[in-house]
Write an enzyme that holds these catalytic residues in place. Structure first.
Site, PDB file in Angstrom:
ATOM      1  N   HIS A  47       0.731  -1.458  -0.259  1.00 34.90           N
ATOM      2  CA  HIS A  47       0.063   0.143  -0.349  1.00 34.90           C
ATOM      3  C   HIS A  47       1.232   1.492   0.379  1.00 34.90           C
ATOM      4  CE1 HIS A  47      -3.890  -1.957   0.947  1.00 34.90           C
ATOM      5  NE2 HIS A  47      -3.128  -2.812   0.882  1.00 34.90           N
TER       6      HIS A  47
ATOM      7  N   ASP B 165       3.541   9.985  -0.520  1.00 36.38           N
ATOM      8  CA  ASP B 165       2.808   8.714  -0.578  1.00 36.38           C
ATOM      9  C   ASP B 165       2.222   7.810  -1.718  1.00 36.38           C
ATOM     10  OD1 ASP B 165      -0.296   8.478   0.839  1.00 36.38           O
ATOM     11  OD2 ASP B 165      -0.226  10.572   1.254  1.00 36.38           O
TER      12      ASP B 165
HETATM   13  C1  GDG Z   1      -2.238   3.997   3.599  1.00 32.78           C
HETATM   14  C2  GDG Z   1      -1.125   5.243   2.362  1.00 32.78           C
HETATM   15  C3  GDG Z   1      -3.171   4.375   0.999  1.00 32.78           C
HETATM   16  C4  GDG Z   1      -8.579  10.575   8.004  1.00 32.78           C
HETATM   17  N1  GDG Z   1      -8.964  11.085   8.806  1.00 32.78           N
HETATM   18  C5  GDG Z   1      -9.893  10.356   9.480  1.00 32.78           C
HETATM   19  C6  GDG Z   1     -10.429   9.616   7.858  1.00 32.78           C
HETATM   20  N2  GDG Z   1      -9.394   9.580   7.603  1.00 32.78           N
HETATM   21  C7  GDG Z   1      -9.510   8.106   5.921  1.00 32.78           C
HETATM   22  C8  GDG Z   1      -9.412   9.217   5.155  1.00 32.78           C
HETATM   23  C9  GDG Z   1      -8.573   8.049   4.387  1.00 32.78           C
HETATM   24  C10 GDG Z   1      -7.975   7.478   4.636  1.00 32.78           C
HETATM   25  O1  GDG Z   1      -8.510   7.728   6.949  1.00 32.78           O
HETATM   26  C11 GDG Z   1      -6.841   7.692   4.954  1.00 32.78           C
HETATM   27  O2  GDG Z   1      -6.314   7.147   3.767  1.00 32.78           O
HETATM   28  P1  GDG Z   1      -5.174   7.152   3.059  1.00 32.78           P
HETATM   29  O3  GDG Z   1      -4.590   7.423   1.244  1.00 32.78           O
HETATM   30  O4  GDG Z   1      -4.799   9.010   2.925  1.00 32.78           O
HETATM   31  O5  GDG Z   1      -3.400   7.784   4.010  1.00 32.78           O
HETATM   32  P2  GDG Z   1      -3.039   6.146   4.713  1.00 32.78           P
HETATM   33  O6  GDG Z   1      -3.558   6.075   5.692  1.00 32.78           O
HETATM   34  O7  GDG Z   1      -1.086   7.009   5.317  1.00 32.78           O
HETATM   35  O8  GDG Z   1      -2.793   4.810   4.029  1.00 32.78           O
HETATM   36  C12 GDG Z   1      -1.958   5.446   1.612  1.00 32.78           C
HETATM   37  C13 GDG Z   1      -3.653   4.133   1.602  1.00 32.78           C
HETATM   38  O9  GDG Z   1      -3.043   2.885   2.999  1.00 32.78           O
HETATM   39  C14 GDG Z   1      -4.516   2.523   0.362  1.00 32.78           C
HETATM   40  O10 GDG Z   1      -3.526   1.744   0.191  1.00 32.78           O
HETATM   41  O11 GDG Z   1      -3.436   5.322  -0.507  1.00 32.78           O
HETATM   42  O12 GDG Z   1      -0.922   6.445   0.524  1.00 32.78           O
HETATM   43  O13 GDG Z   1      -0.305   5.412   3.313  1.00 32.78           O
HETATM   44  O14 GDG Z   1      -9.654   7.344   4.212  1.00 32.78           O
HETATM   45  O15 GDG Z   1     -10.814   9.916   4.580  1.00 32.78           O
HETATM   46  N3  GDG Z   1     -11.824   9.180   8.302  1.00 32.78           N
HETATM   47  C15 GDG Z   1     -12.719   9.620   9.213  1.00 32.78           C
HETATM   48  N4  GDG Z   1     -12.384   9.905   9.444  1.00 32.78           N
HETATM   49  C16 GDG Z   1     -11.195  10.691  10.072  1.00 32.78           C
HETATM   50  O16 GDG Z   1     -11.050  11.870  10.415  1.00 32.78           O
HETATM   51  N5  GDG Z   1     -13.899   9.085   8.810  1.00 32.78           N
END
Ligand code: GDG
Length: 514
Positions: free
Chosen positions: A190, A398
């Site tokens: 990921h 990322d």
């Molecule tokens: C890893 C990789 C890759 C965040 N704050 C809240 C909340 N979130 C949700 C977001 C989003 C998720 O969490 C974060 O996903 P990201 O992709 O931005 O980042 P990572 O956590 O680092 O994820 C990344 C991912 O895996 C998937 O393969 O894209 O590159 O690092 O969905 O919306 N959701 C809620 N409340 C919050 O306060 N409900």
């Protein structure tokens, strides 16, 4: 507020606890087949009695795939116990079986906080200086992977196909093969896969590369990640390239291919459309008045570039004094991995930068940067995205970044906001219509903010509809289906994985080495 009281972090939506998730529509995404699907991830959350605990794009897609195959989901329970589990605890929920293991405090420290999050995570995000390698942590990482393999083996059937997720579990296939498991095994990474020059800094990196050869298929977020991994296998280990996507060594063969993860676009768009009635969304809209909202959402992680982004916003205010009092930057940053020292340092750095900028630039009645470390429900996030004029997504590195995709999905098609996107997020390769910036250059980010705020409705609509088209088509269901289809195809050789003669590519890569 701590995002997850156990401090457990995984990729994306898996990190959020039940109350922070919304339930989304449930459609079948993979045709049922005879073989059972076994998903393995660091963290497994068993749905609650209402049965609607699993939500968020990734969790929904995996659960649907598991339901379609009457599958098994195996991993860490998130609990710490005095004695390590030797047997998984099994729970049946509908068509899906959940099998979870507890870890000891030492396991958790060495495997999870130590090797996975203090050594691997920074290296994979190109932060060599932050990577803390310890032999004890590495031994703990291997020990937990071995224990998981032993426990999982007891549950496996001969025709199961296995899908392992993320950097916590890279050696799992190798441990399973050592126990005689011949099933097809796929792996999805990921986070970024760095260039071999970067990964090569990590002690024991060739061992980590070697275990990847025990997977039949390896999925990465981008072509660049896939190239980096293939190059690492060839340059560091002396593996052969096998056309079109394969790499082989010592009678083992794996394929490395990009499968950019998507979101549940329709569910998010519909949540955003309905979110106007939500108290927090109404309240935010009211408090903004005529001000424009610039918004970011990230786990509090140094890879996300939060202090750098705040400084870019400060630069924007310095360069555009007419905008003081007319924009608000909202940064939502749920606390993450707070037991890891680098995260505690980051938290202090963010607070200092925030205090300085708000102190310098704020006025009675206007705080330039609003910063919250609580997590919000998905519906509230979708609603806030919809009222934001600018989505500021500027990680320093990322794998993909789902927030950028969610921001686009949440927009009002008739009056969409503008996405500003780091060139170092995997998603930038799919969304060239965003305003692409270098997050290390605060002048460039500041200019992009101004451009976004001034952009005509016509240009905003054109950019948004191109991005929306891409995200709708390559959504999370596509992602899971595409990976599983290829795993079935490439996994057919199973464990034998014998490679006869290297083809031309192989021969040339070998001669280039010698
Ligand atoms: C890893 C990789 C890759 C965040 N704050 C809240 C909340 N979130 C949700 C977001 C989003 C998720 O969490 C974060 O996903 P990201 O992709 O931005 O980042 P990572 O956590 O680092 O994820 C990344 C991912 O895996 C998937 O393969 O894209 O590159 O690092 O969905 O919306 N959701 C809620 N409340 C919050 O306060 N409900």
């Amino acid at each position: 507020m701590i995002l997850n009281p156990t401090g457990v972090q995984g990729a994306g939506l898996r990190e959020l606890d039940r109350t922070q998730r919304g339930a989304f529509a449930n459609k079948v995404l993979v045709r049922p087949g005879a073989a059972r699907l076994v998903v393995v991830s660091n963290r497994v959350t068993i749905p609650d009695a209402s049965g609607k605990a699993v939500a968020g794009g990734l969790a929904v897609a995996l659960k649907e795939a598991l339901e379609a195959h009457k599958g098994l989901w195996f991993g860490w329970s998130g609990r710490v116990a005095v004695r390590p589990s030797t047997q998984p605890q099994i729970t049946d929920k509908g068509a899906v079986q959940y099998a979870v293991m507890d870890l000891t405090a030492q396991d958790r420290q060495e495997y999870y906080s130590g090797f996975a999050n203090r050594a691997l995570w920074p290296i994979m995000h190109y932060r060599i200086g932050l990577s803390e390698f310890s032999r004890a942590d590495y031994a703990g990482y291997q020990r937990v992977n071995r224990a998981f393999a032993h426990a999982l083996t007891q549950l496996l059937r001969p025709d199961d196909f296995i899908w392992v997720h993320d950097y916590h579990l890279m050696p799992l296939a190798s441990e399973l093969r050592a126990l005689g498991v011949t099933n097809s095994i796929g792996y999805f990474h990921h986070i970024p896969w760095p260039a071999p020059e970067v990964l090569g800094v990590l002690p024991g990196c060739s061992k980590l590369l070697r275990v990847m050869l025990d997977y039949d298929l390896i999925g990465t977020q981008t072509e660049r990640d896939a190239d980096n991994l293939r190059r690492g296998l060839i340059e560091e280990l002396g593996a052969f390239a096998i056309r079109p996507l394969g790499v082989a060594l010592d009678g083992k063969r794996t394929r490395v291919k990009a499968f950019p993860i998507g979101i549940d676009y329709d569910a998010l768009a519909s949540a955003a459309e309905k979110s106007g009635a939500h108290r927090l969304v109404r309240q935010t809209r009211r408090s903004l008045g005529e001000r424009s909202l610039i918004m970011s959402v990230d786990r509090l992680d140094y890879s996300k570039g939060i202090p750098e982004r705040m400084e870019a916003f400060e630069r924007f205010l310095l360069a555009n004094p007419d905008q003081c009092g007319r924009v608000t930057f909202l940064q939502i940053a749920p606390t993450s991995r707070s037991e890891v020292p680098e995260y505690a340092l980051l938290s202090r750095a963010v607070n200092q930068t925030l205090g300085r900028i708000n102190g310098d630039k704020g006025e009675p009645g206007w705080i330039p940067i609003q910063y919250v470390t609580s997590a919000y429900s998905r519906n509230v996030l979708a609603g806030l995205f919809r009222i934001a004029r600018v989505g500021l997504v500027t990680p320093l590195r990322d794998g993909m970044n789902l927030v950028a995709k969610e921001f686009v999905a949440a927009q009002n098609p008739k009056d969409p906001g503008v996405l500003i996107l780091s060139r170092f997020a995997g998603v930038a390769q799919q969304l060239p219509q965003a305003l692409i910036v270098n997050p290390n250059d605060k002048f460039e980010v500041a200019d992009a903010i101004r451009r976004a705020l001034d952009m005509s409705l016509e240009e905003r609509c054109a950019r948004w509809s191109a991005m929306a088209g891409t995200l709708r088509r390559w959504d999370v269901r596509w992602w899971a289906s595409a990976f599983l289809r290829d795993l079935r195809q490439y996994g057919q050789n199973g464990a034998a994985q014998h490679v006869a003669e290297p083809d031309q590519d192989a021969a040339s890569s070998q001669s280039a080495k010698s």
